[in-house]
Motif scaffolding. Sequence first.
Motif, short mmCIF file in Angstrom:
data_model
loop_
_atom_site.label_atom_id
_atom_site.label_comp_id
_atom_site.label_asym_id
_atom_site.label_seq_id
_atom_site.Cartn_x
_atom_site.Cartn_y
_atom_site.Cartn_z
N ALA A 108 24.02 52.77 49.66
CA ALA A 108 23.44 54.11 49.72
C ALA A 108 22.09 54.14 49.00
O ALA A 108 21.16 54.84 49.43
CB ALA A 108 24.40 55.13 49.10
N ASP A 109 21.97 53.38 47.92
CA ASP A 109 20.70 53.34 47.18
C ASP A 109 19.57 52.76 48.03
O ASP A 109 18.42 53.21 47.95
CB ASP A 109 20.85 52.51 45.90
N VAL A 110 19.89 51.74 48.83
CA VAL A 110 18.86 51.15 49.70
C VAL A 110 18.35 52.20 50.68
O VAL A 110 17.14 52.36 50.88
CB VAL A 110 19.43 49.94 50.47
N ILE A 111 19.28 52.93 51.30
CA ILE A 111 18.89 53.97 52.25
C ILE A 111 18.08 55.05 51.55
O ILE A 111 17.10 55.57 52.08
CB ILE A 111 20.14 54.56 52.92
N SER A 144 28.14 54.41 60.25
CA SER A 144 28.96 54.12 59.08
C SER A 144 29.96 53.00 59.34
O SER A 144 30.24 52.17 58.45
CB SER A 144 29.68 55.38 58.60
N GLY A 145 30.50 52.97 60.55
CA GLY A 145 31.43 51.88 60.89
C GLY A 145 30.74 50.53 60.86
O GLY A 145 31.29 49.53 60.37
N HIS A 185 36.18 51.02 55.55
CA HIS A 185 35.40 51.66 54.50
C HIS A 185 34.34 52.61 55.05
O HIS A 185 33.45 53.05 54.31
CB HIS A 185 34.71 50.59 53.63
N ALA A 186 34.44 52.98 56.32
CA ALA A 186 33.44 53.88 56.91
C ALA A 186 33.41 55.23 56.19
O ALA A 186 32.34 55.79 55.93
CB ALA A 186 33.74 54.08 58.39
N GLU A 187 34.59 55.74 55.84
CA GLU A 187 34.66 57.03 55.14
C GLU A 187 33.95 56.97 53.79
O GLU A 187 33.32 57.93 53.35
CB GLU A 187 36.11 57.46 54.95
N TYR A 188 34.05 55.82 53.12
CA TYR A 188 33.37 55.66 51.83
C TYR A 188 31.86 55.87 51.99
O TYR A 188 31.22 56.54 51.18
CB TYR A 188 33.61 54.25 51.28
N PHE A 189 31.30 55.27 53.06
CA PHE A 189 29.86 55.38 53.27
C PHE A 189 29.46 56.80 53.66
O PHE A 189 28.39 57.29 53.24
CB PHE A 189 29.42 54.38 54.35
#
Length: 498
Positions: free
Chosen positions: A52-55, A106-107, A119-123
């Motif tokens: 998320a930080d990269v984005i 996210s997937g 882990h898609a929901e995490y993202f």
Amino acid sequence: MSSTIKGIGKHTLIYAMGSIAQRAASFILLPLYTRYLTPKDYGTLELVGLTADVISMLAGLGVAATVYRYYSKYERIEDKNAVVSTAFSIMLMMFLTCVTIGIFFSGGLSQLIFNDNQHAEYFIIALLSMLFGVGIELPNVHLRIMQRSSLFVSISMIKLVIQICLNIYFVVFLKAGAIGVLKSTLIVNIAMALILTTYMLRQVGFKISKQKAKEIVSFGAPMIFWSLGSFILTFSDRFFLKVYSDLANVGIYSLSYKFGFILTTFAVVPFQQIWEPRRFEIWKQADGEENFIKVFRYFNIILISTSLFIAMFSREFIILMSATPFHPAYKLVPIILLAYVLQAWTSFCNFGLLQKEKTGSLAKVAFFSTIIALMVNFLFIPQWGAFGAAWATVAAFLFRFGLAYTISQKKLPIKYVWSKTIVLCGLATAAWGIKSLTDSYALSTSSVAGMIIFIIFGFTAFRYSLDSTERQYLAENIRKMWASIRSKNYEPTDKTTP
């Protein structure tokens, strides 16, 4: 001592409380995390957050840092307010676009990072938190520019309390694990963004200036590469560890990095929150360079002393506050702290490039530093694991500091005095080495020995680093503070006469 430096010191102390409050949740909840989350969970949170930080860096366009430069450029308050509202609009638009794309893929992110689709929901949750973070970051930048340090601290304290309560609820009572931590962060960010954005817009209005938008984007765009370079230097080792080791080792390594964040929280961020908005104005003063040199010397006293204290007591803290599988993390802490000292020097000494608006040079520094970081990660981590990752970080940070310092000095020479700083580093290294000899003893014995050694270091640093006038000024203020505390403690509660 000049009023400028006194003001910086005053606001730095206030911001220290706010900075501690902003980051304290992760440390206060450390016993909770290390008992209710496994090292694998900890590693999962780390990799999701880093992605998320990269984005966030790509979406941010370096806009937040640009506000400081152009807010000081204009004289009229209307223009200053337009800088803030225009920057906010640009960031909101960019983040909304990037988060929408990120959620759609996210997937794919889950498959790329974890080799699964679980882990898609995490993202998704992390990206939404990032979006609402815009409504926290820009208002906080505005508060720092206006030197509303007390309000900043109050808001940070409120955020801390809410964060702790929600984390306990999700992790302990709902047993939601790592995703519970992400959900609590999202809720806090939504609430704080609504409050802070409303407050900021009431202060500055909502005016978008095309001219200022061009200036902000032109100055800030190269800062993307600087931010991405900083990210790769700091966090790419986690992904190498994931490939050449496992998530558990990523979790342990990430815990050791928390102590680098402690240094940032206590010594670096509070200082930067008052220094970064004011340094451009300070430089324009007649004694600007003299104040720069003094501030850098005082900053190093705090930076190196805090680094030593954290390094000396990280073993005791980790053993007391975390579960047994996390204990090896303390051996990595001194190496991580060395890297963070280099990073702090880089942030201070690249001022010439910002003052001369040579952000393109920062992008070049970031490019070459990134290449070095990836090379040393590839060479060190497969052979030495977490220790290799730590030393690779030091090597990359040292290269970046040397390159940024050299180029910045060519653009704007500043006569920094390094001799006292080098001696101070030597004294700190010696003190840490002596304390390390007690690590095989009981925690109580090593803690007492550490305090004695640190007090001796503090006295030595105080005598060496400050001249007689500075020592006298500091001693007088300490005496006044102590006298004030004693007068309050011993003031009679019953003032009636017998």
